[in-house]
Design a protein around this motif. Structure first.
Motif, PDB file in Angstrom:
ATOM      1  N   MET A 194       0.848  -1.197   0.000  1.00 15.03           N
ATOM      2  CA  MET A 194       0.000   0.000   0.000  1.00 15.03           C
ATOM      3  C   MET A 194       0.884   1.248   0.000  1.00 15.03           C
ATOM      4  O   MET A 194       0.636   2.192  -0.763  1.00 15.03           O
ATOM      5  CB  MET A 194      -0.915  -0.023   1.224  1.00 15.03           C
ATOM      6  CG  MET A 194      -1.968   1.047   1.253  1.00 15.03           C
ATOM      7  SD  MET A 194      -2.997   0.939   2.753  1.00 15.03           S
ATOM      8  CE  MET A 194      -4.054  -0.447   2.345  1.00 15.03           C
ATOM      9  N   GLU A 195       1.906   1.243   0.847  1.00 10.37           N
ATOM     10  CA  GLU A 195       2.815   2.397   0.933  1.00 10.37           C
ATOM     11  C   GLU A 195       3.565   2.625  -0.380  1.00 10.37           C
ATOM     12  O   GLU A 195       3.885   3.763  -0.724  1.00 10.37           O
ATOM     13  CB  GLU A 195       3.815   2.194   2.077  1.00 10.37           C
ATOM     14  CG  GLU A 195       3.168   2.296   3.448  1.00 10.37           C
ATOM     15  CD  GLU A 195       4.069   1.834   4.584  1.00 10.37           C
ATOM     16  OE1 GLU A 195       5.211   1.393   4.318  1.00 10.37           O
ATOM     17  OE2 GLU A 195       3.628   1.909   5.748  1.00 10.37           O
ATOM     18  N   ARG A 196       3.832   1.551  -1.114  1.00 10.67           N
ATOM     19  CA  ARG A 196       4.555   1.661  -2.396  1.00 10.67           C
ATOM     20  C   ARG A 196       3.595   1.837  -3.575  1.00 10.67           C
ATOM     21  O   ARG A 196       4.021   1.790  -4.723  1.00 10.67           O
ATOM     22  CB  ARG A 196       5.428   0.420  -2.612  1.00 10.67           C
ATOM     23  CG  ARG A 196       6.568   0.289  -1.615  1.00 10.67           C
ATOM     24  CD  ARG A 196       7.491  -0.893  -1.935  1.00 10.67           C
ATOM     25  NE  ARG A 196       6.811  -2.178  -1.940  1.00 10.67           N
ATOM     26  CZ  ARG A 196       6.563  -2.920  -0.841  1.00 10.67           C
ATOM     27  NH1 ARG A 196       6.921  -2.487   0.347  1.00 10.67           N
ATOM     28  NH2 ARG A 196       5.959  -4.085  -0.948  1.00 10.67           N
ATOM     29  N   GLN A 197       2.298   2.003  -3.275  1.00  9.82           N
ATOM     30  CA  GLN A 197       1.253   2.139  -4.292  1.00  9.82           C
ATOM     31  C   GLN A 197       1.226   0.947  -5.266  1.00  9.82           C
ATOM     32  O   GLN A 197       0.961   1.119  -6.454  1.00  9.82           O
ATOM     33  CB  GLN A 197       1.391   3.455  -5.071  1.00  9.82           C
ATOM     34  CG  GLN A 197       0.819   4.644  -4.342  1.00  9.82           C
ATOM     35  CD  GLN A 197       1.899   5.601  -3.880  1.00  9.82           C
ATOM     36  OE1 GLN A 197       2.885   5.790  -4.560  1.00  9.82           O
ATOM     37  NE2 GLN A 197       1.716   6.181  -2.718  1.00  9.82           N
ATOM     38  N   GLN A 198       1.488  -0.238  -4.755  1.00  8.37           N
ATOM     39  CA  GLN A 198       1.397  -1.468  -5.549  1.00  8.37           C
ATOM     40  C   GLN A 198       0.005  -2.056  -5.329  1.00  8.37           C
ATOM     41  O   GLN A 198      -0.181  -2.987  -4.545  1.00  8.37           O
ATOM     42  CB  GLN A 198       2.490  -2.454  -5.138  1.00  8.37           C
ATOM     43  CG  GLN A 198       3.895  -1.950  -5.432  1.00  8.37           C
ATOM     44  CD  GLN A 198       4.960  -2.866  -4.847  1.00  8.37           C
ATOM     45  OE1 GLN A 198       4.807  -3.407  -3.759  1.00  8.37           O
ATOM     46  NE2 GLN A 198       6.056  -3.014  -5.591  1.00  8.37           N
ATOM     47  N   THR A 199      -0.974  -1.498  -6.047  1.00 14.16           N
ATOM     48  CA  THR A 199      -2.380  -1.790  -5.805  1.00 14.16           C
ATOM     49  C   THR A 199      -2.715  -3.267  -5.996  1.00 14.16           C
ATOM     50  O   THR A 199      -3.397  -3.860  -5.152  1.00 14.16           O
ATOM     51  CB  THR A 199      -3.272  -0.922  -6.712  1.00 14.16           C
ATOM     52  OG1 THR A 199      -2.899   0.452  -6.518  1.00 14.16           O
ATOM     53  CG2 THR A 199      -4.736  -1.078  -6.376  1.00 14.16           C
ATOM     54  N   ALA A 200      -2.239  -3.857  -7.081  1.00 15.33           N
ATOM     55  CA  ALA A 200      -2.563  -5.268  -7.341  1.00 15.33           C
ATOM     56  C   ALA A 200      -1.960  -6.162  -6.260  1.00 15.33           C
ATOM     57  O   ALA A 200      -2.629  -7.073  -5.741  1.00 15.33           O
ATOM     58  CB  ALA A 200      -2.063  -5.681  -8.715  1.00 15.33           C
ATOM     59  N   MET A 201      -0.717  -5.899  -5.900  1.00 16.93           N
ATOM     60  CA  MET A 201      -0.045  -6.691  -4.862  1.00 16.93           C
ATOM     61  C   MET A 201      -0.763  -6.530  -3.525  1.00 16.93           C
ATOM     62  O   MET A 201      -0.979  -7.495  -2.798  1.00 16.93           O
ATOM     63  CB  MET A 201       1.418  -6.263  -4.743  1.00 16.93           C
ATOM     64  CG  MET A 201       2.189  -6.969  -3.645  1.00 16.93           C
ATOM     65  SD  MET A 201       2.428  -8.735  -3.931  1.00 16.93           S
ATOM     66  CE  MET A 201       3.545  -8.697  -5.312  1.00 16.93           C
ATOM     67  N   LYS A 202      -1.147  -5.289  -3.198  1.00 18.53           N
ATOM     68  CA  LYS A 202      -1.886  -5.022  -1.951  1.00 18.53           C
ATOM     69  C   LYS A 202      -3.152  -5.853  -1.917  1.00 18.53           C
ATOM     70  O   LYS A 202      -3.440  -6.532  -0.926  1.00 18.53           O
ATOM     71  CB  LYS A 202      -2.217  -3.536  -1.838  1.00 18.53           C
ATOM     72  CG  LYS A 202      -3.150  -3.211  -0.672  1.00 18.53           C
ATOM     73  CD  LYS A 202      -3.927  -1.935  -0.901  1.00 18.53           C
ATOM     74  CE  LYS A 202      -4.922  -2.116  -2.026  1.00 18.53           C
ATOM     75  NZ  LYS A 202      -5.877  -1.044  -2.188  1.00 18.53           N
ATOM     76  N   GLY A 203      -3.907  -5.823  -2.988  1.00 17.73           N
ATOM     77  CA  GLY A 203      -5.163  -6.570  -3.048  1.00 17.73           C
ATOM     78  C   GLY A 203      -4.948  -8.068  -2.910  1.00 17.73           C
ATOM     79  O   GLY A 203      -5.703  -8.752  -2.214  1.00 17.73           O
ATOM     80  N   GLU A 204      -3.921  -8.577  -3.560  1.00 21.39           N
ATOM     81  CA  GLU A 204      -3.615 -10.011  -3.482  1.00 21.39           C
ATOM     82  C   GLU A 204      -3.254 -10.413  -2.043  1.00 21.39           C
ATOM     83  O   GLU A 204      -3.727 -11.433  -1.527  1.00 21.39           O
ATOM     84  CB  GLU A 204      -2.454 -10.331  -4.433  1.00 21.39           C
ATOM     85  CG  GLU A 204      -2.089 -11.789  -4.493  1.00 21.39           C
ATOM     86  CD  GLU A 204      -0.938 -12.048  -5.453  1.00 21.39           C
ATOM     87  OE1 GLU A 204      -0.134 -12.944  -5.143  1.00 21.39           O
ATOM     88  OE2 GLU A 204      -0.836 -11.368  -6.495  1.00 21.39           O
ATOM     89  N   LEU A 205      -2.428  -9.601  -1.395  1.00 17.58           N
ATOM     90  CA  LEU A 205      -1.998  -9.915  -0.032  1.00 17.58           C
ATOM     91  C   LEU A 205      -3.139  -9.798   0.972  1.00 17.58           C
ATOM     92  O   LEU A 205      -3.270 -10.625   1.884  1.00 17.58           O
ATOM     93  CB  LEU A 205      -0.818  -9.020   0.360  1.00 17.58           C
ATOM     94  CG  LEU A 205       0.481  -9.340  -0.376  1.00 17.58           C
ATOM     95  CD1 LEU A 205       1.462  -8.181  -0.276  1.00 17.58           C
ATOM     96  CD2 LEU A 205       1.103 -10.626   0.145  1.00 17.58           C
ATOM     97  N   ILE A 206      -3.986  -8.791   0.807  1.00 21.79           N
ATOM     98  CA  ILE A 206      -5.153  -8.675   1.680  1.00 21.79           C
ATOM     99  C   ILE A 206      -6.072  -9.876   1.454  1.00 21.79           C
ATOM    100  O   ILE A 206      -6.614 -10.439   2.408  1.00 21.79           O
ATOM    101  CB  ILE A 206      -5.880  -7.330   1.468  1.00 21.79           C
ATOM    102  CG1 ILE A 206      -5.020  -6.182   2.043  1.00 21.79           C
ATOM    103  CG2 ILE A 206      -7.272  -7.346   2.120  1.00 21.79           C
ATOM    104  CD1 ILE A 206      -5.570  -4.786   1.799  1.00 21.79           C
ATOM    105  N   GLY A 207      -6.209 -10.283   0.199  1.00 22.25           N
ATOM    106  CA  GLY A 207      -7.009 -11.478  -0.100  1.00 22.25           C
ATOM    107  C   GLY A 207      -6.466 -12.714   0.595  1.00 22.25           C
ATOM    108  O   GLY A 207      -7.230 -13.535   1.127  1.00 22.25           O
ATOM    109  N   LYS A 208      -5.149 -12.852   0.624  1.00 23.96           N
ATOM    110  CA  LYS A 208      -4.537 -13.991   1.319  1.00 23.96           C
ATOM    111  C   LYS A 208      -4.770 -13.902   2.818  1.00 23.96           C
ATOM    112  O   LYS A 208      -5.053 -14.917   3.467  1.00 23.96           O
ATOM    113  CB  LYS A 208      -3.037 -14.062   1.012  1.00 23.96           C
ATOM    114  CG  LYS A 208      -2.758 -14.531  -0.408  1.00 23.96           C
ATOM    115  CD  LYS A 208      -1.269 -14.601  -0.700  1.00 23.96           C
ATOM    116  CE  LYS A 208      -1.062 -15.077  -2.130  1.00 23.96           C
ATOM    117  NZ  LYS A 208       0.355 -15.215  -2.449  1.00 23.96           N
ATOM    118  N   ALA A 209      -4.674 -12.705   3.390  1.00 21.47           N
ATOM    119  CA  ALA A 209      -4.938 -12.532   4.821  1.00 21.47           C
ATOM    120  C   ALA A 209      -6.387 -12.892   5.137  1.00 21.47           C
ATOM    121  O   ALA A 209      -6.666 -13.555   6.147  1.00 21.47           O
ATOM    122  CB  ALA A 209      -4.627 -11.096   5.258  1.00 21.47           C
ATOM    123  N   ILE A 210      -7.312 -12.483   4.271  1.00 19.54           N
ATOM    124  CA  ILE A 210      -8.733 -12.817   4.460  1.00 19.54           C
ATOM    125  C   ILE A 210      -8.918 -14.333   4.398  1.00 19.54           C
ATOM    126  O   ILE A 210      -9.660 -14.908   5.204  1.00 19.54           O
ATOM    127  CB  ILE A 210      -9.604 -12.085   3.418  1.00 19.54           C
ATOM    128  CG1 ILE A 210      -9.661 -10.587   3.757  1.00 19.54           C
ATOM    129  CG2 ILE A 210     -11.010 -12.690   3.348  1.00 19.54           C
ATOM    130  CD1 ILE A 210     -10.294  -9.720   2.685  1.00 19.54           C
TER     131      ILE A 210
END
Length: 126
Positions: A46-62
């Protein structure tokens, strides 16, 4: 294969080997550790504005929190299991909010909640 890919492959095999030998208690600890790691990685993305990566990682946490919820025995676990189920539901909703609003505050909140649950779980095993 570059060095990073090789390292990730090694970590994956190492984690899988640990999971095979792990007690049910240790498996829950590993899930919680994995959830905390994914949340921290999502925050970095999120801090690096890597939107796709952020979404993928949040999806994994979920997904990990979903696994923790599935592990609850709501029939025999009583009030504690019901409270954890509600807490895990709340964590998922906050992670979704963090993703949609691109806001790190819910990530930090969920990480804190998960650390609290994990510290209690760790104490049970001692």
């Amino acid at each position: 294969m570059n060095a990073m890919a090789a390292m990730r492959q090694y970590q994956s095999v190492n984690t899988q080997a640990q999971a095979v030998d792990a007690s049910p208690h240790r498996l829950i600890q590993m899930l919680m550790e994995g959830g905390l790691t994914r949340i921290a990685q999502a925050r970095g993305a999120m801090e690096r504005q890597q939107t796709a990566m952020k979404g993928e990682l949040i999806g994994k946490a979920i997904g990990i929190i979903g696994g923790l919820r599935e592990g609850l025995d709501l029939q025999r676990g009583g009030e504690l299991a019901a409270n954890l189920d509600s807490l895990y539901q709340y964590m998922v909703s906050r992670l979704l909010e963090a993703n949609v609003k691109n806001d790190a505050a819910p990530l930090d909140e969920v990480a804190g909640l998960l650390r609290n649950v994990k510290s209690g779980w760790d104490a049970i095993g001692q």
